[in-house]
Enzyme design. Structure first.
Site, PDB file in Angstrom:
ATOM      1  N   HIS A  98       0.838  -1.206   0.000  1.00 13.91           N
ATOM      2  CA  HIS A  98       0.000   0.000   0.000  1.00 13.91           C
ATOM      3  C   HIS A  98       0.864   1.244   0.000  1.00 13.91           C
ATOM      4  O   HIS A  98       1.975   1.242   0.517  1.00 13.91           O
ATOM      5  CB  HIS A  98      -0.950   0.019   1.203  1.00 13.91           C
ATOM      6  CG  HIS A  98      -0.265  -0.157   2.526  1.00 13.91           C
ATOM      7  ND1 HIS A  98       0.142  -1.384   2.994  1.00 13.91           N
ATOM      8  CD2 HIS A  98       0.093   0.741   3.460  1.00 13.91           C
ATOM      9  CE1 HIS A  98       0.722  -1.241   4.166  1.00 13.91           C
ATOM     10  NE2 HIS A  98       0.719   0.050   4.468  1.00 13.91           N
ATOM     11  N   HIS A 100       0.729   5.242   1.200  1.00 15.35           N
ATOM     12  CA  HIS A 100       0.026   6.241   2.018  1.00 15.35           C
ATOM     13  C   HIS A 100       0.037   7.587   1.300  1.00 15.35           C
ATOM     14  O   HIS A 100       1.092   8.035   0.846  1.00 15.35           O
ATOM     15  CB  HIS A 100       0.750   6.456   3.354  1.00 15.35           C
ATOM     16  CG  HIS A 100       0.822   5.264   4.249  1.00 15.35           C
ATOM     17  ND1 HIS A 100       0.005   5.109   5.336  1.00 15.35           N
ATOM     18  CD2 HIS A 100       1.625   4.168   4.233  1.00 15.35           C
ATOM     19  CE1 HIS A 100       0.308   3.983   5.969  1.00 15.35           C
ATOM     20  NE2 HIS A 100       1.284   3.393   5.310  1.00 15.35           N
TER      21      HIS A 100
END
Ligand code: 5GP
Ligand code: ZN
Length: 135
Positions: A98, A100
């Site tokens: 992922h 951010h």
């Protein structure tokens, strides 16, 4: 399902989704470090930078750019950080790749480690050579 982000992608765990396409999903971080903190994930499960397919990483970055600009329009931050953590030494806590998106404001509380290491140029050259050999 053991991976929380896979569960979110599958619609089996709740999330405040901001964007979805064939390859990626973007949703609000449940513990934001600033208002507007968004996570962008590939729908397919990859642990982190070490195993993600570069095409999937490119799809994540396309979504990241798109969502970051929408965050900017929606919240008018003074700046923005992108952050990606791979492995525990780098603070990874959810082992599904992922990125951010972290909006920043002058005077906000978020601090990144400020220490820099003074390094001879010869050391930089030597490290650069070791990396180049593997590309
Ligand atoms: P990492 O430390 O692995 O880079 O970041 C993991 C992030 O995922 C953290 O910022 C954490 O707040 C967020 N997170 C963990 N569990 C959930 C969840 O169930 N839903 C959402 N939306 N975010 C989560
Ligand atoms: Zn997963």
């Amino acid at each position: 399902m053991s991976c929380i982000f896979c569960a979110i992608v599958a619609g089996k765990a709740p999330a405040a989704v901001v964007w979805e396409d064939e390859e990626t999903l973007a949703f609000m971080d449940i513990n934001p470090v600033s208002q507007g903190h968004v996570l962008v994930v590939p729908k397919e499960h990859y642990r982190n930078l070490y195993d993600i397919d570069p095409e999937s990483a490119a799809a994540v970055m396309r979504t990241t750019v798109r969502v970051a600009r929408a965050v900017r329009e929606a919240l008018r931050p003074d700046g923005m950080n992108l952050f990606q953590s791979s492995e525990r030494a780098a603070f990874q806590s959810v082992f599904h790749f992922h990125v951010h998106i972290i909006p920043r404001w002058f005077g906000d509380e978020l601090r990144l480690p400020p220490q820099v290491q003074r390094t001879d140029f010869s050391v930089l050259q030597e490290i650069a050579a070791r990396i180049r050999e593997r590309l």
